[in-house]
Design an enzyme around this catalytic site. Structure first.
Site, short mmCIF file in Angstrom:
data_model
loop_
_atom_site.label_atom_id
_atom_site.label_comp_id
_atom_site.label_asym_id
_atom_site.label_seq_id
_atom_site.Cartn_x
_atom_site.Cartn_y
_atom_site.Cartn_z
N LYS A 77 30.51 51.36 40.63
CA LYS A 77 30.37 50.28 41.60
C LYS A 77 29.68 50.78 42.84
O LYS A 77 30.07 51.83 43.33
CB LYS A 77 31.79 49.81 41.92
N LYS A 124 33.08 54.91 43.01
CA LYS A 124 32.95 53.82 43.98
C LYS A 124 32.32 54.38 45.24
O LYS A 124 32.90 55.23 45.91
CB LYS A 124 34.32 53.24 44.27
C1 PBG Z 1 38.78 47.07 47.39
C2 PBG Z 1 37.56 46.44 46.83
C3 PBG Z 1 36.35 46.17 47.48
C4 PBG Z 1 35.51 45.54 46.55
C5 PBG Z 1 36.23 45.46 45.36
N1 PBG Z 1 37.48 46.04 45.55
C6 PBG Z 1 35.99 46.35 48.91
C7 PBG Z 1 35.74 47.68 49.47
O1 PBG Z 1 35.89 48.71 48.81
O2 PBG Z 1 35.40 47.73 50.63
C8 PBG Z 1 34.12 45.06 46.81
C9 PBG Z 1 33.57 44.13 45.77
C10 PBG Z 1 32.34 43.39 46.18
O3 PBG Z 1 31.65 43.71 47.17
O4 PBG Z 1 32.00 42.43 45.48
N2 PBG Z 1 39.90 46.21 47.31
#
Ligand code: PBG
Length: 327
Positions: free
Chosen positions: A249, A197
């Protein structure tokens, strides 16, 4: 032209041939739709930066879940937006917290007809918006956060979720979650690890969707977009800690990462087409600059081709409907 004449265009001459030789198909069963539910809403509410996506009320969420099942999507990923937040994100652990309540609602409505998943992270529940607990000097405390994730995982499993998605990027989170689930008798609940991530600007609209309180950034725990080898290390650790599936992601700007992860592990690989990826296409389409449906399906095909077997996308329900008409 030298003989024999090799003419790749023969296999593109009409739709029937192209269909026959197509190497990649997106199957609705591999699409997962993220859904937001906000505590206290009586009517669903639009999200300005995510046109077509809603903050659901408990009622509208149940209806949307049924619609998603009818469209044939493979899963639903739930996110909660609480009415109040605190320093430790206690609403994420509370059985009466909005996400846990929503899990119960959706599982009661759709049962095993699709896979019900929940984001396992504190950022929606903390007053400071970080994914974990803070140290006195404002840093994110890895190990104290792990204890909270363990409790949150058990609360989500008790609410009936099929798959938990730890997304906070704390070191050791998958192992701690797996152990806590097993100790509480939830051996059947799977872990979809947000293994890779990145600290991405593509999450902007999501932060509107969950009304994020975050100031600053998440660069001490999410990854540097410049790094690929680091992602393979993250994936290797998560698989060793017991991840059943791993996720990359964002998706489209990181297809090289998806492809490398696919080659590195044998567990199912998911990719999350995040809010900013969706919003860019919607904005361009609203201006008449691109063909919305074609771009939607092209992005999903590309993510699939790169090696993601499962795709989380805000288009899941619509794309599933379009794909059914097509094949
Ligand atoms: C954390 C989480 C995020 C997203 C999914 N889970 C936000 C982040 O890490 O700031 C982002 C998903 C998206 O942008 O569609 N709970």
């Amino acid at each position: 032209m030298p003989y024999p004449e090799i003419r790749p265009r023969r296999l593109r001459r009409n739709a029937a041939v192209r269909r026959l030789v197509s190497e990649t198909r997106v199957d609705p069963a591999e699409l997962v739709v993220p859904m937001f539910v906000k505590e206290g809403l009586t009517e669903p509410r639009a999200i300005a930066s995510l046109p077509g996506v809603l903050q659901h009320s408990r009622d509208s969420l149940r209806k949307a879940a049924v619609e998603a099942v009818q469209a044939g999507v493979g899963g639903i990923m739930l996110f909660g937006v609480p009415a109040t937040r605190d320093e430790t994100g206690s609403g994420g652990v509370d059985p009466a917290g909005i996400l846990n309540v929503a899990i119960r609602d959706v599982v009661a409505e759709v049962g095993d007809a699709t896979v019900v998943m929940s984001d396992l992270c504190l950022d929606e529940f903390t007053s400071h918006g970080h994914c974990g607990l803070l140290t006195p000097d404002g840093g994110v405390d890895n190990d104290a956060t792990l204890a909270a994730y363990a409790d949150m995982a058990v609360a989500q499993a008790a609410a009936g979720v099929h798959v938990v998605g730890p997304s906070g990027m704390m070191d050791g989170q998958v192992g701690v979650v797996r152990k806590a689930l097993d100790a509480a008798g939830h051996q059947d609940v799977s872990v979809l690890a947000y293994a890779v991530k990145y600290a991405s600007a593509f999450y902007g609209p999501f932060r509107d969707a969950v009304e994020s309180a975050l100031e600053g950034d998440r660069r001490t725990y999410q990854q540097d977009p410049a790094n690929l080898r680091e992602s393979l290390r993250e994936v290797e650790l998560d698989v060793a800690e017991g991840a059943d599936m791993v996720m990359v992601k964002p998706a489209l700007p990181y297809l090289d990462v998806v492809s490398a992860v696919r080659a590195a592990v044998d567990v199912p690989v998911a990719a999350y087409q995040v809010s900013g990826e969706y919003a860019m296409v919607e904005a361009a389409a609203a201006n008449g600059w691109i063909d919305r449906e074609r771009v939607m399906l092209e992005t999903l095909t590309s993510i699939r081709r790169a090696g993601a077997q499962i795709i989380l996308t805000y288009w899941a329900v619509e794309a599933a409907q379009l794909l059914r008409e097509r094949y």
